[in-house]
Motif scaffolding. Structure first.
Motif, PDB file in Angstrom:
ATOM      1  N   GLY A 249      47.685 -23.897  49.100  1.00  0.00           N
ATOM      2  CA  GLY A 249      49.164 -23.414  49.535  1.00  0.00           C
ATOM      3  C   GLY A 249      49.178 -23.357  51.529  1.00  0.00           C
ATOM      4  O   GLY A 249      50.046 -23.901  51.496  1.00  0.00           O
ATOM      5  N   LEU A 250      48.408 -24.357  52.037  1.00  0.00           N
ATOM      6  CA  LEU A 250      47.907 -24.673  53.374  1.00  0.00           C
ATOM      7  C   LEU A 250      48.376 -25.438  53.639  1.00  0.00           C
ATOM      8  O   LEU A 250      49.683 -24.904  55.001  1.00  0.00           O
ATOM      9  N   GLN A 251      49.385 -26.202  53.065  1.00  0.00           N
ATOM     10  CA  GLN A 251      50.387 -27.444  53.436  1.00  0.00           C
ATOM     11  C   GLN A 251      51.875 -26.877  53.601  1.00  0.00           C
ATOM     12  O   GLN A 251      52.748 -26.931  54.147  1.00  0.00           O
ATOM     13  N   LEU A 252      51.595 -25.043  52.592  1.00  0.00           N
ATOM     14  CA  LEU A 252      53.315 -24.897  52.985  1.00  0.00           C
ATOM     15  C   LEU A 252      53.328 -23.618  54.533  1.00  0.00           C
ATOM     16  O   LEU A 252      54.351 -24.231  55.082  1.00  0.00           O
ATOM     17  N   ALA A 253      52.120 -24.170  54.861  1.00  0.00           N
ATOM     18  CA  ALA A 253      52.109 -23.255  56.117  1.00  0.00           C
ATOM     19  C   ALA A 253      52.522 -24.135  57.367  1.00  0.00           C
ATOM     20  O   ALA A 253      51.953 -23.857  58.463  1.00  0.00           O
ATOM     21  N   MET A 254      51.641 -25.529  57.309  1.00  0.00           N
ATOM     22  CA  MET A 254      51.270 -26.710  58.180  1.00  0.00           C
ATOM     23  C   MET A 254      53.366 -27.002  59.183  1.00  0.00           C
ATOM     24  O   MET A 254      54.073 -27.258  58.380  1.00  0.00           O
TER      25      MET A 254
ATOM     26  N   LYS B 241      48.471 -34.841  56.633  1.00  0.00           N
ATOM     27  CA  LYS B 241      49.303 -34.508  57.064  1.00  0.00           C
ATOM     28  C   LYS B 241      49.035 -34.540  58.367  1.00  0.00           C
ATOM     29  O   LYS B 241      49.671 -34.397  59.824  1.00  0.00           O
TER      30      LYS B 241
ATOM     31  N   ARG C 289      43.863 -17.051  57.765  1.00  0.00           N
ATOM     32  CA  ARG C 289      44.990 -16.664  57.851  1.00  0.00           C
ATOM     33  C   ARG C 289      46.468 -17.561  57.801  1.00  0.00           C
ATOM     34  O   ARG C 289      47.380 -16.940  57.681  1.00  0.00           O
ATOM     35  N   SER C 290      46.010 -19.082  57.641  1.00  0.00           N
ATOM     36  CA  SER C 290      46.813 -20.486  57.389  1.00  0.00           C
ATOM     37  C   SER C 290      47.261 -20.413  56.460  1.00  0.00           C
ATOM     38  O   SER C 290      47.579 -21.598  55.758  1.00  0.00           O
ATOM     39  N   ILE C 291      46.241 -20.084  55.433  1.00  0.00           N
ATOM     40  CA  ILE C 291      46.198 -20.416  53.968  1.00  0.00           C
ATOM     41  C   ILE C 291      47.087 -19.154  52.945  1.00  0.00           C
ATOM     42  O   ILE C 291      46.851 -18.139  52.787  1.00  0.00           O
ATOM     43  N   PRO C 292      48.049 -19.225  52.358  1.00  0.00           N
ATOM     44  CA  PRO C 292      48.949 -18.636  51.719  1.00  0.00           C
ATOM     45  C   PRO C 292      48.514 -17.422  50.761  1.00  0.00           C
ATOM     46  O   PRO C 292      48.652 -16.795  50.730  1.00  0.00           O
TER      47      PRO C 292
END
Length: 158
Positions: free
Chosen positions: A153-158, A61, A117-120
């Motif tokens: 799930g970090l990519q979900l939030a990026m 990403k 906070r940025s990790i689901p």
């Protein structure tokens, strides 16, 4: 399995020296390539041999201040997929594991509360969780040339 140390030097591209860039690329990309090359000779005669390279979600990403690190890890994706094609006929599998924030020396300076906070899933991962994912790829006899993202799930939030 490819085991090596990753190097990260966070800085804006304009602030990085060519020497710093080369150090990151040599360790993260060339180091993996040379390790794979050295291991392949013995793997040619081993049934069900497998390589798991270690990338990063940043290689998938990108991230501000991590251009060179991101490039080194993105290069591993192309390398892994190409090598998987080269050695599949010899029954050697090659995959890439792309972790997110994991409790390691590299992330020790980060404040987990802010990053989480940025990790689901709300937390950093553990080295054991990455080891389990690597073991899954090593034991999965019909998976090759793939990227397994283990990032809470970090990519979900990026």
């Amino acid at each position: 399995m490819n085991i090596y140390y990753s190097v990260i030097r966070d800085a804006l591209l304009l602030r990085m020296t060519p020497e710093e860039m080369v150090a990151v690329l040599h360790t993260n990309l060339l180091g993996s390539m040379l390790t794979c090359r050295a291991a392949l000779r013995s793997m040619l005669h081993t049934q069900g041999a497998a390589i798991v390279n270690i990338g990063s979600v940043v290689g998938l990403k990108g991230n501000s201040g991590q251009c060179v690190y991101s490039a080194s890890k993105a290069g591993l994706e192309g390398f892994t997929r190409s090598l998987a094609k080269e050695v599949a006929s010899r029954n050697i599998r090659v995959n890439l594991l792309a972790p997110g924030f994991i409790h390691t020396d590299m992330t020790a300076g980060l404040r987990e509360e802010a990053g989480a906070r940025s990790i689901p899933l709300g937390r950093f991962g553990t080295p054991d969780e990455i080891a389990q994912a690597a073991l899954f790829l090593l034991e999965s006899s019909y998976i090759t040339g793939q990227v397994l993202v283990v990032d809470g799930g970090l990519q979900l939030a990026m």
